[in-house]
Design a protein around this motif. Structure first.
Motif, PDB file in Angstrom:
ATOM      1  N   HIS A  24     -13.332  -2.872  12.267  1.00 19.70           N
ATOM      2  CA  HIS A  24     -12.001  -3.414  12.005  1.00 19.70           C
ATOM      3  C   HIS A  24     -11.603  -2.983  10.595  1.00 19.70           C
ATOM      4  O   HIS A  24     -12.168  -3.460   9.618  1.00 19.70           O
ATOM      5  CB  HIS A  24     -12.033  -4.940  12.133  1.00 19.70           C
ATOM      6  N   ALA A  54       0.174  -6.248  13.279  1.00 21.33           N
ATOM      7  CA  ALA A  54       0.099  -5.476  14.521  1.00 21.33           C
ATOM      8  C   ALA A  54       0.471  -4.019  14.247  1.00 21.33           C
ATOM      9  O   ALA A  54       1.537  -3.724  13.709  1.00 21.33           O
ATOM     10  CB  ALA A  54       1.028  -6.066  15.568  1.00 21.33           C
ATOM     11  N   ASP A  64      -4.133  -6.852  16.218  1.00 17.69           N
ATOM     12  CA  ASP A  64      -4.772  -7.440  15.036  1.00 17.69           C
ATOM     13  C   ASP A  64      -4.982  -6.417  13.930  1.00 17.69           C
ATOM     14  O   ASP A  64      -5.783  -6.632  13.030  1.00 17.69           O
ATOM     15  CB  ASP A  64      -6.111  -8.070  15.440  1.00 17.69           C
ATOM     16  N   PRO A 103     -11.529  -5.670  18.095  1.00 20.77           N
ATOM     17  CA  PRO A 103     -10.839  -6.733  17.356  1.00 20.77           C
ATOM     18  C   PRO A 103      -9.743  -7.418  18.166  1.00 20.77           C
ATOM     19  O   PRO A 103      -9.533  -8.615  18.051  1.00 20.77           O
ATOM     20  CB  PRO A 103     -10.257  -5.999  16.139  1.00 20.77           C
ATOM     21  N   SER A 104      -9.004  -6.633  18.959  1.00 16.15           N
ATOM     22  CA  SER A 104      -7.953  -7.187  19.807  1.00 16.15           C
ATOM     23  C   SER A 104      -7.871  -6.351  21.066  1.00 16.15           C
ATOM     24  O   SER A 104      -8.039  -5.128  21.028  1.00 16.15           O
ATOM     25  CB  SER A 104      -6.601  -7.178  19.080  1.00 16.15           C
ATOM     26  N   ASN A 148      -3.747  -1.929  17.268  1.00 21.93           N
ATOM     27  CA  ASN A 148      -3.823  -3.099  18.148  1.00 21.93           C
ATOM     28  C   ASN A 148      -3.098  -4.286  17.534  1.00 21.93           C
ATOM     29  O   ASN A 148      -2.592  -4.220  16.398  1.00 21.93           O
ATOM     30  CB  ASN A 148      -5.282  -3.443  18.454  1.00 21.93           C
TER      31      ASN A 148
END
Length: 970
Positions: A63, A75, A51, A30-31, A49
């Motif tokens: 996610h 975050a 996101d 995802p990030s 992460n």
């Protein structure tokens, strides 16, 4: 040799020799900003992460979203495994949460979360930049007063064995007493340092220069710096005691166990790291090292194969390999001939490139180079000289035989054999002429084997060359390798398979027998009767017994171990010169790849002892995702059911294998291989149990696995009550149809009976009014004539006879008229009729007859009863006249359902043909069948020659009885 734990990182290897995998956005991450890494108790890797939160099973990322997206994390800066299957999360916005499934319980602090600790008493401790806050683990409400820090939080928040909590700030190490919340400042720990805790619970102090000691050893103050300061962002102490240090801007560093006095080794983006800004480090339960950077997720693992990525060993730079005379391995490169070991190499014959290397039986090394043939003895190299005019400057294949003669193939000069006395030229040998030799090998029987690029081999034995080809069972096309194992067996690796010499011909195996490919680059035989085989994309280890089993059982594919890029192989295998693979004196196998030189240690192959946890992640029914946290009941008419499952073995997830079974549908386990989904269609309504098992990369199975129970509900017409009601309705309908049909038949029969009765009445009237009156008149006239004639007249006697006949005819007529006028019959009528028939026949045969009546006699329909009477009379007549029976038994049986008439005798019986067709010229049996059929009765005859006969007539009650049940007949 160190004893390694599972796939733990071998500290002897250089950092760039580990196996590394990188995941980025294109892989589903995802990030790529990975702030924190943890592993929950159920085996999943969790990533905090930029996101939010992601879950990883080694293959795909999920996610994480809360149920109905009611809470957005933003975050996630900290992830910690909870003691149950959940995880603790701390976010940049100050949220503190406990994630379980898709639920989250949340609390808050007033600043970004820097660290978290679940203490031994279950309390949750949370660090922000300026303070430490304590939360109740269930309610996530703050307990006690926040602890203010004198400087910015830096690292730690770990608990020692005594229960004290340790942390470090930008100025010093501090200690917290959990019960009182008191903060202490140990004198030994001034200055900036990083605190970490290993799996054994030991707390470690890492200084900015990388120096690391245990907290209990108390790093002395004023220590001398060993080098430049590191901007530390994460530290992990692995299972071998190596310290891994993540930094901002300089990548990853390692301080080997026991070498704390040495400078840290660096692994940066230039070496393959995704980014030099490292945010997080974590060692999982299988001892894989996870590195989170600002540009992706990295996994660093030990592997079976070590590739030496060192200067001078580029993939296109290594030509040939040889086992050295004094240990180690030698490689021919563009720089010369190098002696290499696991951590060093040195160069000989600088600038001379060798196309062929081998070590002879006297432990001398030979090299065929562009500058001639060289030999090393006693540690020094010398050139080998040949007779005048012979220069062998293009030797590509070499071997020595049992008489210490060296065979050499020169691409320009052909095949030669060298000895200390002479050099012999075989270039004009017809079987060799025009062919390129790829390999030469002498066996233990004095034979020399020569393999060609064009395919086929030639064997030199007893001064004679002999050729073998595909016609002899040899694998076709180029011969890449000829080896001899410890039993003296000759094995050949070719472009199209593996061959073994059996004394007269060859046996060949290839991919059709289950081997991983066709092209065998090289063969290294082991002393345990196993072979190491080099293929383009990896190395296989297979036993001779397994090859033989596949040979004798065509349905059994060869089983083998295969090591490829998932085991640390970098690049592809390549043949290069004559000897692309050799076995060193210590048993390690060295081979050439497109990325350099690689090695395998057969005696120390790491094994994964952890059976993977198995999870059923999702169930989908007709495109709808099913909530499996509660009892699963699928709606009726569900056609398609899908299960997504996984197993958490992170050493090599691609090699995790599965088998599953749906109890209630599958009779056996289904081998799914590496597939992580199962599909079922058109399941019937009932209760099911889906089970899935998995094995790790080394074939260790989790025999418990995971299971999911569910019920497919039936449609209304599939329920038990519907089946019962349906059966009842069908039975009632069948009964109704039966009764309707019986009513129709009865009505039909009664109509026919009434018609026959009317006809009988008409006949009776005609008989009475015409026939009987006429016969009566004739009788009277005869009687008058008889009275008028004298007694002595001769005509008197015939006239009197005529008078008797006319009176007899009158009696018969009256009897027939009486039968036609009878409205019903009784049991007595049947008995009387049967008795009269028997009395008329008994005088002829003298047979004994018994007439029995059982049940409750009923009055009978006159029409049907007359037919029953006639059938019974005919059966009695047949018993008297044809069966010659001594005993005859007649049974009249009355029941509520029917009337049964049975006539049994002990006469001569009948055969099947007579029963079916009757006696020729006789029509009694046919007449009885016709009458029975006409009245709707069942008529059967059972007989066999010499064993008597039984005639059985069964008439339904509705067709035979009339009026109410009568009295019992005694």
């Amino acid at each position: 040799m160190l004893c390694l734990t599972a796939h733990a990182l071998d500290p002897r290897r250089a950092l760039n020799e580990y196996r590394q995998t990188i995941w980025t956005i294109k892989d589903g991450l995802p990030s790529t900003f990975i702030y924190s890494i943890a592993q929950s108790s159920d085996g999943y890797i969790w990533l905090g992460n930029a996101d939010g939160l992601a879950r990883f099973d080694g293959i795909q990322f999920l996610h994480w979203r809360s149920k109905e997206n009611r809470i957005l994390l933003g975050a996630v800066r900290v992830v910690k495994a909870a003691r149950d299957r959940g995880v603790w999360v701390g976010t940049a916005s100050g949220m503190v949460g406990r994630v379980q499934g898709d639920d989250i319980a949340a609390g808050t602090v007033d600043a970004p979360v820097e660290a978290m600790l679940e203490s031994r008493d279950g309390s949750l401790w949370v660090a922000t930049r300026k303070r430490i806050v304590r939360f109740h683990p269930e309610t996530l409400a703050q307990t006690g007063f926040p602890i203010n820090l004198q400087a910015d939080f830096y690292s730690g928040l770990v608990q020692d064995e005594s229960g004290l909590i340790w942390l470090s700030t930008s100025q010093a190490i501090e200690q917290i007493e959990p019960a009182s919340g008191e903060v202490r400042h140990p004198k030994f720990a001034e200055g900036k340092s990083w605190l970490s805790q290993d799996r054994g619970g030991t707390i470690w102090i890492t200084r900015p220069d990388g120096q690391t000691v245990a907290l209990k050893e108390k790093l002395p103050g004023g220590h001398a710096s060993r080098g430049s300061s590191l901007d530390i962002s994460a530290v992990v102490r692995d299972v071998h005691g190596n310290t891994w240090i993540g930094t901002s801007g300089k990548g990853l560093f390692r301080v080997r166990s026991g070498t704390d006095g040495s400078l840290p080794e660096q692994f940066s983006r230039a070496d393959g790291l995704s980014n030099d800004n490292v945010w997080s480090l974590f060692e999982d339960r299988e001892h894989n090292l996870w590195v989170g950077t600002q540009d992706g997720l990295n996994s660093i693992r030990d592997g079976v194969i070590t590739t030496l990525n060192r200067p001078g060993f580029a993939g296109d730079n290594v030509e040939a390999l040889a086992a050295g005379p004094a240990g180690g391995v030698w490689a021919s490169t563009s720089a010369g001939i190098s002696r290499i070991e696991a951590d060093s190499h040195d160069v000989n014959l600088n600038g001379i490139r060798a196309r062929a290397l081998f070590t002879d039986r006297e432990n001398r090394m030979w090299a065929g180079t562009g500058s001639g043939v060289f030999r090393m003895a006693g540690g020094s190299w010398s050139r080998v000289y040949f007779p005048s005019g012979l220069d062998l400057n293009a030797v590509t294949a070499m071997a020595d035989d049992d008489q210490h003669r060296v065979w050499m193939f020169d691409t320009d000069k052909g095949l030669h054999r060298w000895s200390s006395e002479k050099t012999e030229d075989f270039s004009n040998e017809p079987l060799l002429k025009g062919k390129s030799v790829l390999t030469i090998r002498a066996d233990s029987n004095g034979r020399v084997w020569i393999g060609f690029y064009q395919g086929g081999v030639v064997v030199f034995e007893g001064g004679v060359f002999r050729a073998y080809s595909e016609r002899d069972g040899l694998a076709p096309e180029s011969i890449n390798a000829v080896v001899v194992d410890h039993r003296g067996t000759v094995w050949i690796g070719a472009e199209r398979g593996l061959s073994r010499f059996d004394g007269t011909g060859f046996t060949t195996w290839n991919s059709r027998h289950g081997l991983p490919g066709e092209r065998v680059f090289w063969i290294v035989p082991a002393h345990d009767d196993r072979l190491w085989l080099g293929y383009t994309n990896g190395v296989a280890r297979v036993s001779s017994a397994e090859l033989d089993r596949a040979l004798h059982d065509p349905l059994h594919p060869v089983t083998y171990e295969f090591f490829d890029n998932g085991d640390g192989l970098k690049g592809n295998l390549d043949r290069g010169g004559q000897s692309p693979a050799v076995q060193a004196g210590d048993g390690t196998i060295w081979f050439k790849t497109s990325a350099g030189v690689a090695l395998i240690d057969p005696e120390h192959l790491p094994k994964n002892p952890f059976a993977p946890p198995v999870h059923i992640e999702r169930m989908v029914a007709d495109t709808s995702v099913i909530d499996t946290t509660n009892r699963v009941r699928l709606r009726p008419f569900t056609r398609n059911v899908q299960f997504d499952y996984t197993a958490l073995s992170l050493v090599e997830p691609r090699r995790v294998r599965f088998r599953y079974k749906l109890e209630g549908y599958d009779s056996n386990w289904q081998e799914a291989g590496t597939r992580r989904q199962a599909f079922y269609t058109n399941l019937g309504p009932r209760t099911y149990r889906f089970q899935v098992l998995a094995s790790n990369n080394d074939g260790l199975w989790n025999e418990t696995g995971a299971a999911l129970d569910f019920e497919l509900l039936p449609a209304f017409y599939q329920t038990e009550w519907f089946r019962v009601v349906s059966i009842i309705v069908l039975l009632v309908a069948a009964l109704g149809i039966y009764r309707l049909r019986m009513w129709q038949l009865t009505t039909q029969m009664r109509g026919r009976f009434e018609e026959r009765l009317r006809e009988r009445t008409r006949i009776a009237q005609e008989l009475h009014d015409n026939l009987l009156q006429s016969v009566l008149g004739i009788s009277m006239q005869i009687e008058v004539t008889d009275e008028l004639l004298p007694a002595e007249l001769p005509a008197k006697q015939p006239l009197q006879k005529a008078l008797r006949l006319s009176k007899s005819a009158m009696e018969e007529g009256r009897r027939a008229l009486n039968d036609l006028r009878t409205l019903s019959l009784s049991a007595d009528d049947l008995v009387k009729g049967f008795s009269q028939a028997a009395d008329g026949l008994r005088t002829e045969s003298g047979s004994e007859i018994r007439i029995l009546v059982e049940g409750h006699p009923r009055r009978l329909n006159p029409v049907t009863g007359n037919d029953v009477l006639q059938i019974g009379r005919q059966a009695i007549a047949n018993a008297f006249q044809h069966a010659r029976a001594a005993r005859i038994r007649v049974l009249l049986s009355y029941s509520q359902r029917d009337l049964r008439v049975s006539v049994e005798d002990n006469g001569c019986g009948m055969d099947e043909r007579t029963i079916t067709l009757g006696r020729e010229g006789h029509h009694g049996i046919a007449g009885m069948r016709e009458r029975a059929e006409r009245i709707g009765a069942t008529f059967t005859i059972r007989s066999s020659a010499g064993k008597g006969t039984e005639v059985d007539l069964c008439v339904p009650a509705d067709l035979i009885y009339e009026g109410k049940k009568g009295e019992v007949h005694e």
